[in-house]
Design a protein around this motif. Structure first.
Motif, PDB file in Angstrom:
ATOM      1  N   ILE A 185       0.831  -1.203   0.000  1.00  0.00           N
ATOM      2  CA  ILE A 185       0.000   0.000   0.000  1.00  0.00           C
ATOM      3  C   ILE A 185       0.867   1.255   0.000  1.00  0.00           C
ATOM      4  N   GLU A 186       1.868   1.283   0.851  1.00  0.00           N
ATOM      5  CA  GLU A 186       2.684   2.485   1.034  1.00  0.00           C
ATOM      6  C   GLU A 186       3.780   2.667  -0.010  1.00  0.00           C
ATOM      7  N   ASN A 187       4.275   1.587  -0.588  1.00  0.00           N
ATOM      8  CA  ASN A 187       5.469   1.674  -1.437  1.00  0.00           C
ATOM      9  C   ASN A 187       5.273   1.270  -2.889  1.00  0.00           C
ATOM     10  N   THR A 188       4.048   0.951  -3.271  1.00  0.00           N
ATOM     11  CA  THR A 188       3.790   0.592  -4.668  1.00  0.00           C
ATOM     12  C   THR A 188       2.505   1.281  -5.115  1.00  0.00           C
ATOM     13  N   ASP A 189       2.236   1.166  -6.390  1.00  0.00           N
ATOM     14  CA  ASP A 189       0.951   1.642  -6.909  1.00  0.00           C
ATOM     15  C   ASP A 189       0.130   0.465  -7.462  1.00  0.00           C
ATOM     16  N   TYR A 190       0.437  -0.740  -6.999  1.00  0.00           N
ATOM     17  CA  TYR A 190      -0.249  -1.942  -7.465  1.00  0.00           C
ATOM     18  C   TYR A 190      -1.716  -1.962  -7.055  1.00  0.00           C
ATOM     19  N   HIS A 191      -2.525  -2.550  -7.935  1.00  0.00           N
ATOM     20  CA  HIS A 191      -3.850  -3.010  -7.541  1.00  0.00           C
ATOM     21  C   HIS A 191      -3.576  -4.276  -6.728  1.00  0.00           C
ATOM     22  N   LEU A 192      -4.316  -4.498  -5.646  1.00  0.00           N
ATOM     23  CA  LEU A 192      -4.025  -5.629  -4.759  1.00  0.00           C
ATOM     24  C   LEU A 192      -5.150  -6.660  -4.799  1.00  0.00           C
ATOM     25  N   ILE A 193      -4.742  -7.913  -4.873  1.00  0.00           N
ATOM     26  CA  ILE A 193      -5.672  -9.038  -4.866  1.00  0.00           C
ATOM     27  C   ILE A 193      -5.365  -9.823  -3.594  1.00  0.00           C
ATOM     28  N   ILE A 194      -6.238  -9.719  -2.604  1.00  0.00           N
ATOM     29  CA  ILE A 194      -6.032 -10.352  -1.298  1.00  0.00           C
ATOM     30  C   ILE A 194      -6.717 -11.717  -1.334  1.00  0.00           C
ATOM     31  N   CYS A 195      -5.909 -12.758  -1.357  1.00  0.00           N
ATOM     32  CA  CYS A 195      -6.416 -14.107  -1.593  1.00  0.00           C
ATOM     33  C   CYS A 195      -6.307 -14.947  -0.324  1.00  0.00           C
ATOM     34  N   ASN A 196      -7.409 -15.045   0.387  1.00  0.00           N
ATOM     35  CA  ASN A 196      -7.562 -15.982   1.498  1.00  0.00           C
ATOM     36  C   ASN A 196      -9.047 -16.159   1.739  1.00  0.00           C
ATOM     37  N   SER A 197      -9.441 -16.866   2.772  1.00  0.00           N
ATOM     38  CA  SER A 197     -10.859 -17.222   2.881  1.00  0.00           C
ATOM     39  C   SER A 197     -11.748 -16.054   3.297  1.00  0.00           C
ATOM     40  N   ASN A 198     -11.305 -15.188   4.209  1.00  0.00           N
ATOM     41  CA  ASN A 198     -12.060 -13.992   4.609  1.00  0.00           C
ATOM     42  C   ASN A 198     -13.538 -14.267   4.886  1.00  0.00           C
ATOM     43  N   ARG A 199     -13.839 -15.354   5.573  1.00  0.00           N
ATOM     44  CA  ARG A 199     -15.228 -15.739   5.796  1.00  0.00           C
ATOM     45  C   ARG A 199     -15.856 -15.024   6.986  1.00  0.00           C
ATOM     46  N   SER A 200     -15.053 -14.396   7.813  1.00  0.00           N
ATOM     47  CA  SER A 200     -15.563 -13.658   8.964  1.00  0.00           C
ATOM     48  C   SER A 200     -15.908 -12.230   8.545  1.00  0.00           C
ATOM     49  N   ARG A 201     -17.131 -11.824   8.785  1.00  0.00           N
ATOM     50  CA  ARG A 201     -17.550 -10.452   8.441  1.00  0.00           C
ATOM     51  C   ARG A 201     -16.688  -9.443   9.196  1.00  0.00           C
ATOM     52  N   LYS A 202     -16.429  -9.704  10.459  1.00  0.00           N
ATOM     53  CA  LYS A 202     -15.608  -8.802  11.266  1.00  0.00           C
ATOM     54  C   LYS A 202     -14.206  -8.662  10.660  1.00  0.00           C
ATOM     55  N   GLY A 203     -13.617  -9.773  10.232  1.00  0.00           N
ATOM     56  CA  GLY A 203     -12.294  -9.749   9.616  1.00  0.00           C
ATOM     57  C   GLY A 203     -12.279  -8.983   8.309  1.00  0.00           C
ATOM     58  N   ARG A 204     -13.316  -9.198   7.478  1.00  0.00           N
ATOM     59  CA  ARG A 204     -13.405  -8.469   6.201  1.00  0.00           C
ATOM     60  C   ARG A 204     -13.531  -6.972   6.445  1.00  0.00           C
ATOM     61  N   MET A 205     -14.400  -6.612   7.385  1.00  0.00           N
ATOM     62  CA  MET A 205     -14.623  -5.192   7.658  1.00  0.00           C
ATOM     63  C   MET A 205     -13.367  -4.550   8.233  1.00  0.00           C
ATOM     64  N   SER A 206     -12.631  -5.283   9.045  1.00  0.00           N
ATOM     65  CA  SER A 206     -11.381  -4.768   9.596  1.00  0.00           C
ATOM     66  C   SER A 206     -10.378  -4.497   8.476  1.00  0.00           C
TER      67      SER A 206
END
Length: 186
Positions: A71-92
């Motif tokens: 985020i801080e050192n590149t201008d890449y679009h980011l693809i975050i690949c994991n399960s992220n099944r918890s709403r709280k975790g996604r929102m965080s």
């Protein structure tokens, strides 16, 4: 121009990694951040540092460090690949790391039927060196199916992010990839 962050949501063997790698090939200037890679690295080189119980805080810390750096050192679009099944975790993730003023935030939910997932894990040849508390992908799927009964493990809904795509059959993946590429280039 805003960057795009794509966060995958789904159970094991639902197609998240395959989708992320395909999207990375088609979305210019993008990077996949995959927690399975971090887990494998830890299990290979730092297994003794793993927490004995509870969440894998070491894996999360490494993933956060990599995301912060990107985020801080590149201008890449980011693809975050994991399960992220918890709403709280996604929102965080969305609220703490991916500011709405800097990112177009996209959730891709893999809502693949459990019988399809079971057939895939039964035939899986994937490396199990990512595991800390399971020995097979079938075990992981069984645990994830049981977690669905927990209050915080919920499917994403409209409004959690700027865009929500639901894939119920992996044949839909290419059209979702194209729509994301279109969003990123507009």
């Amino acid at each position: 121009m805003k960057r795009v962050v794509i966060i995958t949501v789904g159970k094991t063997h639902s197609g998240k990694t395959t989708f992320a790698r395909s999207l990375e090939q088609q979305l210019k200037n993008s990077l996949v951040v995959d927690q399975d890679n971090h887990a494998e690295f830890i299990n290979t080189y730092y297994k003794t540092l793993l927490p004995k119980q509870g969440p894998n805080t070491l894996k999360y810390a490494i993933s956060k460090l990599i995301m912060d750096y990107a985020i801080e050192n590149t201008d890449y679009h980011l693809i975050i690949c994991n399960s992220n099944r918890s709403r709280k975790g996604r929102m965080s993730l969305l609220e703490k790391l991916f500011d709405q003023n800097k990112f177009i935030r996209i959730l891709v939910h893999f809502d693949i039927p459990d019988d399809v997932l079971h057939a895939r894990v039964t035939q899986s040849k994937r490396n199990t060196n990512i595991f800390r508390s399971a020995s097979t992908f079938d075990e992981v799927l069984t645990r994830q199916q049981a977690e669905t009964l927990k209050e915080d493990v919920t499917d994403p809904v409209e409004g959690e992010a700027d865009h929500l795509f639901v894939i119920k059959d992996n044949e839909e993946a290419n059209s979702v990839i194209q729509r994301i590429v279109d969003i990123a280039t507009d």
